[in-house]
Design a protein around this motif. Structure first.
Motif, PDB file in Angstrom:
ATOM      1  N   GLU A   1       7.533  -6.538 -25.862  1.00 47.21           N
ATOM      2  CA  GLU A   1       8.713  -7.014 -26.565  1.00 47.21           C
ATOM      3  C   GLU A   1       8.833  -6.288 -27.904  1.00 47.21           C
ATOM      4  O   GLU A   1       9.930  -6.002 -28.383  1.00 47.21           O
TER       5      GLU A   1
ATOM      6  N   GLY B   1       9.559   5.823 -25.681  1.00 50.89           N
ATOM      7  CA  GLY B   1       9.812   4.391 -25.558  1.00 50.89           C
ATOM      8  C   GLY B   1      10.458   3.819 -26.803  1.00 50.89           C
ATOM      9  O   GLY B   1      11.032   2.745 -26.764  1.00 50.89           O
TER      10      GLY B   1
ATOM     11  N   GLN C   1      10.443  -0.282 -31.270  1.00 46.34           N
ATOM     12  CA  GLN C   1      11.147  -1.504 -30.860  1.00 46.34           C
ATOM     13  C   GLN C   1      10.628  -2.661 -31.703  1.00 46.34           C
ATOM     14  O   GLN C   1       9.484  -3.048 -31.583  1.00 46.34           O
TER      15      GLN C   1
ATOM     16  N   GLY D   1      11.381  -5.895 -31.846  1.00 47.78           N
ATOM     17  CA  GLY D   1      11.105  -7.182 -31.234  1.00 47.78           C
ATOM     18  C   GLY D   1      11.362  -8.326 -32.201  1.00 47.78           C
ATOM     19  O   GLY D   1      12.132  -8.194 -33.158  1.00 47.78           O
TER      20      GLY D   1
ATOM     21  N   ALA E   1      24.751  -7.117 -28.229  1.00 45.09           N
ATOM     22  CA  ALA E   1      23.743  -6.220 -27.665  1.00 45.09           C
ATOM     23  C   ALA E   1      24.402  -4.901 -27.279  1.00 45.09           C
ATOM     24  O   ALA E   1      25.405  -4.890 -26.581  1.00 45.09           O
ATOM     25  N   PRO E   2      23.858  -3.790 -27.755  1.00 43.17           N
ATOM     26  CA  PRO E   2      24.466  -2.510 -27.397  1.00 43.17           C
ATOM     27  C   PRO E   2      24.340  -2.240 -25.899  1.00 43.17           C
ATOM     28  O   PRO E   2      23.336  -2.555 -25.291  1.00 43.17           O
TER      29      PRO E   2
ATOM     30  N   ALA F   1      21.455  -0.434 -24.064  1.00 45.64           N
ATOM     31  CA  ALA F   1      20.191  -1.038 -23.642  1.00 45.64           C
ATOM     32  C   ALA F   1      19.941  -0.819 -22.153  1.00 45.64           C
ATOM     33  O   ALA F   1      18.814  -0.687 -21.715  1.00 45.64           O
TER      34      ALA F   1
ATOM     35  N   HIS G   1      17.363   1.725 -20.122  1.00 49.59           N
ATOM     36  CA  HIS G   1      16.105   1.938 -20.830  1.00 49.59           C
ATOM     37  C   HIS G   1      15.192   0.726 -20.721  1.00 49.59           C
ATOM     38  O   HIS G   1      14.201   0.635 -21.400  1.00 49.59           O
ATOM     39  N   LEU G   2      15.602  -0.205 -19.862  1.00 44.90           N
ATOM     40  CA  LEU G   2      14.848  -1.450 -19.793  1.00 44.90           C
ATOM     41  C   LEU G   2      13.415  -1.220 -19.365  1.00 44.90           C
ATOM     42  O   LEU G   2      12.519  -1.931 -19.780  1.00 44.90           O
TER      43      LEU G   2
ATOM     44  N   ALA H   1      11.783   1.528 -19.928  1.00 49.71           N
ATOM     45  CA  ALA H   1      11.260   2.677 -20.660  1.00 49.71           C
ATOM     46  C   ALA H   1       9.747   2.565 -20.798  1.00 49.71           C
ATOM     47  O   ALA H   1       9.228   1.518 -21.179  1.00 49.71           O
TER      48      ALA H   1
ATOM     49  N   THR I   1      17.553  -4.382 -27.778  1.00 45.91           N
ATOM     50  CA  THR I   1      18.548  -4.328 -28.849  1.00 45.91           C
ATOM     51  C   THR I   1      17.893  -4.116 -30.205  1.00 45.91           C
ATOM     52  O   THR I   1      18.575  -3.843 -31.184  1.00 45.91           O
ATOM     53  N   THR I   2      16.574  -4.239 -30.273  1.00 46.56           N
ATOM     54  CA  THR I   2      15.879  -4.104 -31.561  1.00 46.56           C
ATOM     55  C   THR I   2      15.254  -2.728 -31.739  1.00 46.56           C
ATOM     56  O   THR I   2      14.441  -2.535 -32.637  1.00 46.56           O
TER      57      THR I   2
END
Lengths: 393, 171
Positions: A102, A114, A117, A119, A154-155, A158, A161-162, A164, B148-149
């Protein structure tokens, strides 16, 4: 020596009843449910699971409620509970890069595969106390003053790339041999277990990590901080912090087959530290490692700093700070042991103290006699006083 | 012990998928599947469901020697099913993280159904696959929110000209 006392049953029962009433507070306010604690105080739940050395968010939340928010009391409840259960075995070692994290950030590499991120993080919040009632949409209160993101925000990028891949930072640096490599020793030895075997110093790194994983967060934080301030400097960088779920596999004795038994959330910190090298090995970054249950970033980071500091002998570093002293660190990191010994001081020590009283009265009697004798021989002169303190006749 | 057949390897892969689906599913979902199961066999509990512990192990640096991270609660159950649509009495054992004894009991029941020739395919199609789909939905939602982060940090200092694979000058 501690001599036990008896009696006081009624007062003790009344005290426990009063404790329960204090814990319940104003009855006009709804009672706190443990599932609220589990879901809304997740960071505290993580801390209790770590120091309790038991992963079970439901039980940890119950313990926190029962302990009225005293984290260490809750830790003790978990430690006690675990002793009532049989152990079926050890899991297959976790693969911390097995599932997408996350959160995964690196302070050393900006553009890592990756991505960075963030999170769910307190980083970059303003750290200002907000009025939750003003700031949060009804029913969406996060209790942090932070607004939940709208799904619409949310862009779209996304997608795709889930899944990734997020390779470990050590795999990236390791590929260039810039970083000390960690591979299992021949035969992948079973690690010693501090909960089953006597503590003998010096410990293996595996045993130290087990002790640090259950160690007090505040103690490890301070020790980690001390290394940054110069008491055993290791020049650390956060190579990587990741937080996320990992799958747990277990080889059931009935089947002999490794099968998934569920997931747990963990926080991992790979600390990258300054180099060592010798005539044979070219200079390489060294590493400290932290791994903790749940969302426990401060704990994992502190653990990795102390882990690295405790490797002083391995790298031929001069031990100058407490954080490099294995026996000092590991003998004092367990908060249950520490609080047991500190807090036992408040229990009745009447017999113990009676002995001290007898002794001090004797000493004072001797002192008085000498003082009197001194007055008689060297009238008005106070010289004899300092000599007599603690002195034997 | 004469070598693993392709069939056995496939069976093993299905057992992994099933164990993953049963352990990650909410207990209520498993209970619904059991109540919806046509021609339920009789259930005899051979052991448990009983709570216990597993020692969770990690690896130093993520990839090195193993170490003991701490324990986790786990619940295990063993059941024997007979009657219903089963070809023969079937035994199932399940281990599930957590201290929910009913969850482990239900997982053991479905593990036993999975082991029987007559019910194997139905378990996969009607229980494992829907549970997998639900888990995938949950994971997708969590990962979408997490993605999204993602940030693109840029360093304010002048980038070193022409650097392709090297970020080492960034601080």
């Amino acid at each position: 020596m501690y001599v036990a006392v008896k009696g006081g049953e009624r007062a003790i029962a009344a005290a426990h009843e009063l404790l329960a009433r204090r814990g319940r507070g104003d009855r006009a306010v709804p009672a706190l449910e443990s599932d609220q604690v589990r879901d809304q105080l997740g960071v505290l739940v993580s801390r209790v699971m770590n120091e309790g050395s038991l992963y079970d968010p439901d039980l940890a939340a119950r313990a926190i409620v029962q302990a009225q928010g005293d984290a260490l009391e809750a830790v003790t409840l978990l430690r006690t509970y675990r002793t009532t259960l049989p152990r079926y075995g050890a899991t297959v070692a976790l693969d911390t890069a097995g599932l997408p994290s996350e959160r995964r950030v690196s302070a050393t590499f900006k553009d890592l595969p990756g991505g960075q991120q963030l999170g769910a993080t307190f980083d970059y919040t303003h750290r200002l106390l907000t009025d939750a009632a003003d700031d949060e949409p009804a029913g969406e209160g996060l209790g942090t003053g932070l607004r939940p993101a709208r799904p619409a925000e949310a862009p779209a990028a996304a997608d795709g790339h889930l899944d990734a891949r997020m390779p470990r930072i050590s795999d990236l640096l390791g590929a260039e041999a810039l970083l000390e490599e960690h591979v299992p020793s021949p035969g992948d030895p079973e690690p010693a277990d501090l909960t089953r075997e006597p503590t003998i110093f010096p410990m293996s790194r595996a045993e130290r990590l087990q002790a640090l994983a259950r160690g007090d967060e505040g103690f490890l934080l301070s020790l980690g901080y001390s290394t940054q301030r110069g008491y055993g400097r290791t020049h650390p960088f956060v190579g990587e912090v990741r937080v996320g779920e990992v799958e747990v596999e277990f080889v059931a004795p009935e089947t002999g087959e490794a099968l998934p038994i569920g997931r747990i959330e963990v926080t991992e910190c790979q600390m990258v530290n300054q180099f060592v090298g010798d005539a044979v090995t070219p200079p390489q970054f060294t590493r400290g490692y932290g791994l903790a249950f749940g969302r426990a970033e401060r704990k994992a980071m502190s653990m990795s700093l102390v882990d690295r500091a405790l490797r002083a002998d391995e790298f031929g570093e001069r031990r100058v700070g407490p954080a490099q002293d294995e026996e000092f660190v590991l003998a004092h990191s367990d908060a249950v042991e520490a609080t047991g010994f500190v807090e036992h001081l408040k229990l009745p020590h009447y017999v113990d103290f009676q002995a001290e009283l007898v002794l001090i009265r004797q000493l004072r009697a001797v002192h008085r006699q000498r003082d009197r004798a001194g007055h008689e021989t060297t009238a008005g002169d106070r010289v004899g006083q300092s000599d007599s303190i603690g002195g034997t006749p | 012990m004469g070598g693993t057949t392709v069939d056995e390897a496939e069976r093993g892969a299905l057992r992994r998928r099933a164990a993953r689906a049963f352990s990650n599913a909410p207990r209520a979902a498993l209970a619904e599947h059991w109540l919806a199961w046509a021609d339920r066999p009789g259930v005899e509990v051979l052991r448990g469901p009983e709570p216990g512990l597993v020692m969770v192990q990690g690896r130093i640096g993520g990839t090195g020697d193993r170490f003991n991270l701490g324990e986790a609660t786990v619940t295990r159950a063993t059941v024997r099913l007979s009657g219903g649509a089963l070809a023969a009495p079937s035994i199932g054992t399940a281990y599930v993280l957590g201290s929910d004894v009913e969850h482990a009991g239900l997982a053991a029941i479905f593990t036993a159904l999975l082991a029987d020739e007559a019910t194997h395919d139905t378990v996969i199609a009607e229980v494992v696959e829907p549970l997998e789909a639900a888990l995938a939905d949950r994971d997708r939602a969590v990962r979408t929110a997490a993605r999204t982060t993602v940030v693109d940090f840029f360093t304010v200092a002048r980038e070193n000209a022409g650097a392709l694979a090297s970020d080492e000058d960034d601080e």
